[in-house]
Write an enzyme that holds these catalytic residues in place. Structure first.
Site, mmCIF file in Angstrom:
data_model
loop_
_atom_site.group_PDB
_atom_site.id
_atom_site.type_symbol
_atom_site.label_atom_id
_atom_site.label_comp_id
_atom_site.label_asym_id
_atom_site.label_seq_id
_atom_site.Cartn_x
_atom_site.Cartn_y
_atom_site.Cartn_z
ATOM 1 N N HIS A 472 0.815 -1.221 0.000
ATOM 2 C CA HIS A 472 0.000 0.000 0.000
ATOM 3 C C HIS A 472 0.848 1.271 0.000
ATOM 4 O O HIS A 472 0.497 2.264 0.643
ATOM 5 C CB HIS A 472 -0.983 0.004 1.167
ATOM 6 C CG HIS A 472 -1.716 -1.298 1.341
ATOM 7 N ND1 HIS A 472 -2.285 -1.976 0.284
ATOM 8 C CD2 HIS A 472 -1.945 -2.063 2.441
ATOM 9 C CE1 HIS A 472 -2.857 -3.090 0.727
ATOM 10 N NE2 HIS A 472 -2.656 -3.171 2.031
ATOM 11 N N HIS A 473 1.961 1.221 -0.740
ATOM 12 C CA HIS A 473 2.816 2.399 -0.915
ATOM 13 C C HIS A 473 3.011 2.681 -2.408
ATOM 14 O O HIS A 473 4.137 2.768 -2.885
ATOM 15 C CB HIS A 473 4.179 2.181 -0.252
ATOM 16 C CG HIS A 473 4.109 2.018 1.237
ATOM 17 N ND1 HIS A 473 5.078 1.327 1.951
ATOM 18 C CD2 HIS A 473 3.210 2.448 2.140
ATOM 19 C CE1 HIS A 473 4.755 1.347 3.233
ATOM 20 N NE2 HIS A 473 3.626 2.022 3.381
#
Length: 569
Positions: A472-473
């Protein structure tokens, strides 16, 4: 369609957009419209540090994206939470404050991004920050963003960090200081044991400014253009279709998925894809939506011998009630922390110049983790999550249809190379070595996932492909640079279009080695400074074009020219 005029329009009130809107309106000289598709940040779970476990699957404040089937991962769809509220993902994330490695930014400069080396970006990290430890060479005080130490020393975290040292990983008291490598406690974007999102840090002090208009439930659908210049934004709201005009510039801050989507919906992107989707091609920019770069994550979990994990809290109503009372009255207890207390940075190969692995300690373990629910094990458990920080693969963000409200098509390219898999498996073996150290002997009952029977390279690789996920980056889908493989120049101006910039994690040439929220806030600070500098100098966004891009209004053979009706998909 009702229309209003502002000096600047900022589309997206997330980690960078909130910063930009606040800074542009600070002097009172410029009128600013800030658009946010989601609601105000009033959900009470947003502001409680441990509340991010509740917003993780909440569609009211979370876009809840899913990827396309991932070929290297058994054609699984990956859940991709993103913030949909004031503050964006800074309002729903795990609050870990990590800047990345100094060399990440020096590498950006080496790629031609002048002004983005470590020495150039450090002043903006410091400007944003109000560091609880005080000012130093690396940290600032007096900025809007509160950065705090963990509220306590946690029994399990202390044991894990001691085990890291026994495994040969030295302590590092500050991952954002002189060096990144080592193990230690994470700092968080919190204050007084409350989340400190960019909405709280930047928008709350700015709300009363008469020159700043904040619109929630306002979903940007198109950038309007006149010739080679952006002139405003069209958006939908509960009142219906709306539009606004920008005298100076439009700044797109929709994030790594939203920003390329908005550009493509506006006819700015890879010509063939726009043609196939039925979008008139106004400017052929092949790199829009390309270069998707993210960290790859795996979860390893252990059964704990003691009832000291967050599983024990979640599985007991008396404990939950007691924790809520303790937090409500005293701002203490488990709800006052984020549950991601500590971690480490290291190298998968000692020959590497800088860390390419991050291992996080999560003080819980899960039986099920999907886009709709997270279910902890019924017994005490904890997780070590090896994260590969420098994957070779690059994915894409594409339009699913001309419908601006449809989610984009997101395809990663994880485990592209032998190095990608080798780095991940090295992280898994290191996590196991840490769990086997004497300091954790009294805490570990058994390995749950992948389990003690998974030992060979082939078995570990199978586990990775069956369970690995995005960390989730996401970044780089509107990458900064000077060549055709970029979307914006080093001043974040969209190539070939005047009056239009992009400013969020999507402009990173490559993802930084660590959590991306702090760098996104830095990007917002630097973008606002450049906007004000260029406005004062009268050189705002001339719309430089890199070599080989088609001029506005032209398109490759077979694509629709400017002003042509949409082609059939």
């Amino acid at each position: 369609m009702p229309q209003e005029t502002y000096d600047f329009i900022v589309a997206g009130a997330g980690s960078a957009g909130a910063v930009i809107a606040s800074r542009l309106s600070e002097s009172g000289r410029h009128t600013v419209l800030l658009l946010e598709a989601g609601p105000p940040d009033r959900n009470p779970w947003i502001h409680i540090p441990l509340g991010f476990t509740k917003t993780f699957t909440n569609p009211t404040v979370n876009w809840k994206f899913e990827s396309a089937p991932q070929p290297q991962l058994g054609n699984r769809r990956l859940y991709l939470p993103r913030g949909k509220t004031l503050g964006g993902t800074s309002s729903i994330n795990g609050m870990v404050y990590i800047r990345g490695n100094h060399a990440d930014y020096d590498e950006w400069r080496q790629r031609g991004c002048v002004g983005w080396d470590w020495d150039s970006v450090l002043p903006y990290f410091r400007k944003a920050q109000n560091q609880a430890r005080g000012a130093s060479e690396y940290h600032g005080t007096g900025g809007p963003l509160n950065v705090s130490d963990q509220p306590y020393r946690f029994e399990l975290s202390e044991a894990v960090l001691a085990a890291c040292e026994q495994a040969g990983i030295p302590r590092n008291p500050d991952f954002n200081g002189a060096q990144q490598e080592g193990c230690g406690y994470y700092q968080t974007t919190t204050a007084n044991r409350r989340r400190w999102s960019t909405a709280k840090a930047y928008l709350d002090p700015a709300r009363s400014r008469p020159n700043l208009t904040i619109r929630t439930a306002a979903h940007a659908t198109k950038i309007t253009l006149a010739g080679a210049r952006a002139t405003g934004i069209e958006y939908v709201s509960p009142a219906g279709p709306q539009s606004a005009t920008a005298r100076l510039e439009v700044v797109v801050c929709g994030g790594t998925y939203g920003s390329p989507q908005l550009l493509m919906l506006s006819g700015l992107g890879p010509a063939q894809h726009l043609q196939d989707t039925g979008i008139p091609v106004l400017h052929d920019l092949p790199a829009v939506g390309a270069n998707l770069h993210d960290h790859f994550n795996t979860y390893m979990s252990w059964r704990c011998t003691r009832p000291i994990t967050l599983n024990d809290l979640e599985n007991s109503w008396p404990r939950k009630i007691a924790a809520a009372i303790r937090y409500g009255l005293f701002r203490s207890g488990p709800m006052a922390s984020n549950g991601i207390h500590a971690g480490l940075f290291t190298r998968s190969d000692p020959r590497l110049e800088r860390p390419d692995l991050q291992i996080n300690l999560l003080e819980w373990s899960t039986l099920e983790r999907t886009k709709d629910r997270v279910i902890p094990h019924r017994f005490p458990g904890f997780t070590l999550s090896p994260v590969h920080l420098k994957p070779d693969g690059r994915g894409t963000v594409r339009l699913a249809s001309p419908d601006p409200l449809a989610p984009p098509v997101i395809l990663f390219d994880f485990l592209r190379t032998e190095y990608d898999m080798r780095a991940v498996t090295t992280g898994i073996r290191l996590a196991r070595r840490i769990a086997e150290q004497p300091a954790l002997r009294d805490y570990v009952a058994a390995e749950i996932a992948p389990g003690p029977l998974v030992t060979s390279d082939a078995e570990i690789e199978s586990f990775v492909r069956q369970t690995g996920i995005s960390n989730h980056h996401p970044s780089s889908t509107c990458a900064m640079g000077t060549g055709t493989n970029s979307v914006v120049d080093p001043r974040l101006r969209v190539h070939g279009i005047a009056g239009l910039r992009v400013a969020d994690a999507s402009i990173m040439p490559s993802v930084v080695a660590g959590n991306t929220n702090a760098p996104s806030i830095m990007i917002g600070e630097k973008a606002a400074a450049m906007l004000l500098q260029d406005t004062q100098a009268g050189t705002a966004s001339p719309g430089t074009a890199p070599p080989g891009t088609a001029p506005l209004g032209t398109a490759p053979p077979g694509t629709a020219p400017t002003g042509a009706p949409p082609l059939a998909a």
